[in-house]
Design an enzyme around this catalytic site. Structure first.
Site, PDB file in Angstrom:
ATOM      1  N   LYS A   1       0.837  -1.201   0.000  1.00  0.00           N
ATOM      2  CA  LYS A   1       0.000   0.000   0.000  1.00  0.00           C
ATOM      3  C   LYS A   1       0.879   1.261   0.000  1.00  0.00           C
ATOM      4  CE  LYS A   1      -3.644  -2.378  -0.453  1.00  0.00           C
ATOM      5  NZ  LYS A   1      -4.437  -3.114   0.506  1.00  0.00           N
TER       6      LYS A   1
HETATM    7  C1  LIG Z   1      -5.469  -4.205   0.838  1.00  0.00           C
HETATM    8  C2  LIG Z   1      -6.965  -4.030   0.817  1.00  0.00           C
HETATM    9  C3  LIG Z   1      -7.766  -4.380   1.905  1.00  0.00           C
HETATM   10  C4  LIG Z   1      -7.250  -5.135   3.080  1.00  0.00           C
HETATM   11  O1  LIG Z   1      -6.213  -4.521   3.705  1.00  0.00           O
HETATM   12  P1  LIG Z   1      -5.426  -5.339   4.853  1.00  0.00           P
HETATM   13  O2  LIG Z   1      -4.699  -4.270   5.583  1.00  0.00           O
HETATM   14  O3  LIG Z   1      -4.519  -6.282   4.138  1.00  0.00           O
HETATM   15  O4  LIG Z   1      -6.435  -6.041   5.678  1.00  0.00           O
HETATM   16  C5  LIG Z   1      -9.099  -4.074   1.877  1.00  0.00           C
HETATM   17  N1  LIG Z   1      -9.650  -3.493   0.796  1.00  0.00           N
HETATM   18  C6  LIG Z   1      -8.929  -3.168  -0.284  1.00  0.00           C
HETATM   19  C7  LIG Z   1      -9.606  -2.495  -1.429  1.00  0.00           C
HETATM   20  C8  LIG Z   1      -7.565  -3.447  -0.322  1.00  0.00           C
HETATM   21  O5  LIG Z   1      -6.849  -3.148  -1.409  1.00  0.00           O
END
Ligand SMILES: *Cc1c(COP(=O)(O)O)cnc(C)c1O
Length: 398
Positions: free
Chosen positions: A200
């Site tokens: 991210k």
């Molecule tokens: C990465 C992601 C999540 C989940 O994030 P985590 O921190 O891994 O639980 C949820 N929604 C979207 C759209 C994502 O890209």
């Protein structure tokens, strides 16, 4: 400040450096802060997590907000819906064009998911489709700011208000993203959840942040984050009169963030705006280098708005003479990692079978999915990397 680590080599093309799809940018300050946490003796939720939460509120710049650090965005979304009282018999509307985490948390609570199609221009949830999906059982809407471009929040918030619905934003891609000049996280929704997963825009390895201005929601989420206990360990052992006493007021979860992870987050957050500027520059370089090819390039943010550019997603145009899967293979053969965001939920066995979903009900998501490719986009890339990817894309399309 950050001497980039050398990029991993492809096992198949040992002579060419493989350009991976994603890589985090972790600097010496992050590393020193993690070491500090390790040496301090306090490795679970404690002073660094508190500081990360305070810094996050300061980053959003709105003193009315509460920020609750959690060990994933999935956990944060679950806590938000739980605190809003979503449960069996309720329906929550979200986009089919997302990661399964957005929808799975609704099922954790025994509520039902209503998946809807996207706007083909932005790949964000289609507001008219949301409106058409509302029933007397609908309790909440969960928009996703796909790729880092804001969903149509003014329209969604107005719709929610007209129908008395809650809004929980899945902002996993949206740090920092703005709507009418305001950062996602400060809008009028009930809760907003960010992700700090490895790929991210900022990362703590695993982690997330739940943001809300609703004090009762924040209180409930804090309690449920740690087993339903009314005081956490840091509270108990650092109080004026240290106390072993706590009460369990609900069957909570184990969703707290560690101070080791928060140590990373503190420094990643400081760099979030610089990271975003770098991503904007890389995206602009892609736009320029890919112009004129049979590709639909990603939508831009309206003038003056921030796009977090978590992903750079191209779609093969009708005139492209190659199948998407073959296109990805050719890029891989050229030493470039790609991905697809997302295989829509309506195609996954669980969602398809649970709700008897047919692709025809989601024509825009289905069409986009069949033609889309996410190209590498991360701050450790440089302009020659973009040019190299663009050259490989050109060759693959030829
Ligand atoms: C990465 C992601 C999540 C989940 O994030 P985590 O921190 O891994 O639980 C949820 N929604 C979207 C759209 C994502 O890209």
């Amino acid at each position: 400040m950050n001497a980039p680590l050398s990029k991993p080599e492809s096992p198949f093309l040992p002579s060419l450096p493989f350009l991976p799809f994603a890589l985090p940018e972790i600097g010496e300050e992050e590393i020193a802060e993690v070491v500090d946490a390790l040496r301090s003796g306090w490795v679970t939720t404690g002073p660094k997590t508190r500081r990360f939460e305070d810094d996050f509120r300061a980053f959003l710049g709105d003193p009315g907000l509460h920020a609750i650090a959690v060990n994933s965005a999935t956990a944060g979304l679950h806590l938000a819906l739980e605190a809003l009282g979503i449960g069996a018999g309720d329906e929550v509307i979200t986009t089919t064009h997302t990661f399964t985490a957005t929808a799975e948390v609704v099922r954790y609570l025994g509520a039902d998911v209503k998946l809807v199609d996207i706007d083909p221009a932005t790949l964000n949830i289609d507001v008219a489709a949301v409106e058409a999906a509302i029933t007397p059982r609908t309790k909440a809407i969960m928009p996703v700011h796909y790729a880092g471009l804001a969903a149509d929040m003014p329209a969604l918030l107005a719709l929610a208000q007209r129908h008395g619905l809650k809004v929980v934003e899945d902002a996993a891609h949206a740090l920092p993203t703005t709507v009418a000049g305001r950062l996602v996280g400060t809008l009028a929704s009930d809760a907003t959840v960010f992700s700090f997963y490895a790929n991210k825009t900022i990362t703590t390895g695993e982690g997330g942040m739940l943001v809300t201005r609703d004090a009762a929601l924040a209180q409930r989420a804090r309690t449920m984050r740690l087993h339903g206990m009314n005081r956490d360990a840091f509270d108990r052992f650092t109080a004026k009169v240290p106390s072993w006493y706590y009460e369990v007021v609900a069957p909570g979860f184990k969703y707290n963030l560690t101070d080791i992870a928060a140590a990373l987050g503190i420094h990643q957050l400081r760099r979030a705006h610089d990271f975003q500027k770098k991503r904007v520059a890389l995206a602009a370089a892609y736009d320029e280098a890919l112009a004129g090819l049979p590709l639909v390039l990603p939508p831009r943010a309206p003038a003056g708005e921030l796009h977090a550019w978590h992903l750079y997603v191209v779609r093969l145009a009708e005139g492209a003479a190659i199948h998407r899967d073959r296109f990805i293979e050719r890029l891989f053969d050229a030493g470039i990692g790609c991905s697809v965001h997302y295989i829509p939920l309506h195609l996954h066995p669980y969602w398809r079978e649970r709700y008897a979903l047919k692709p025809e009900a989601f024509p825009h998501s289905q069409h986009a999915y069949e033609r889309m490719v996410s190209l590498p986009l991360y701050t450790r890339m440089d302009l020659p990397d973009v040019r190299r990817v663009a050259a490989a894309v050109r060759a693959a399309l030829a």
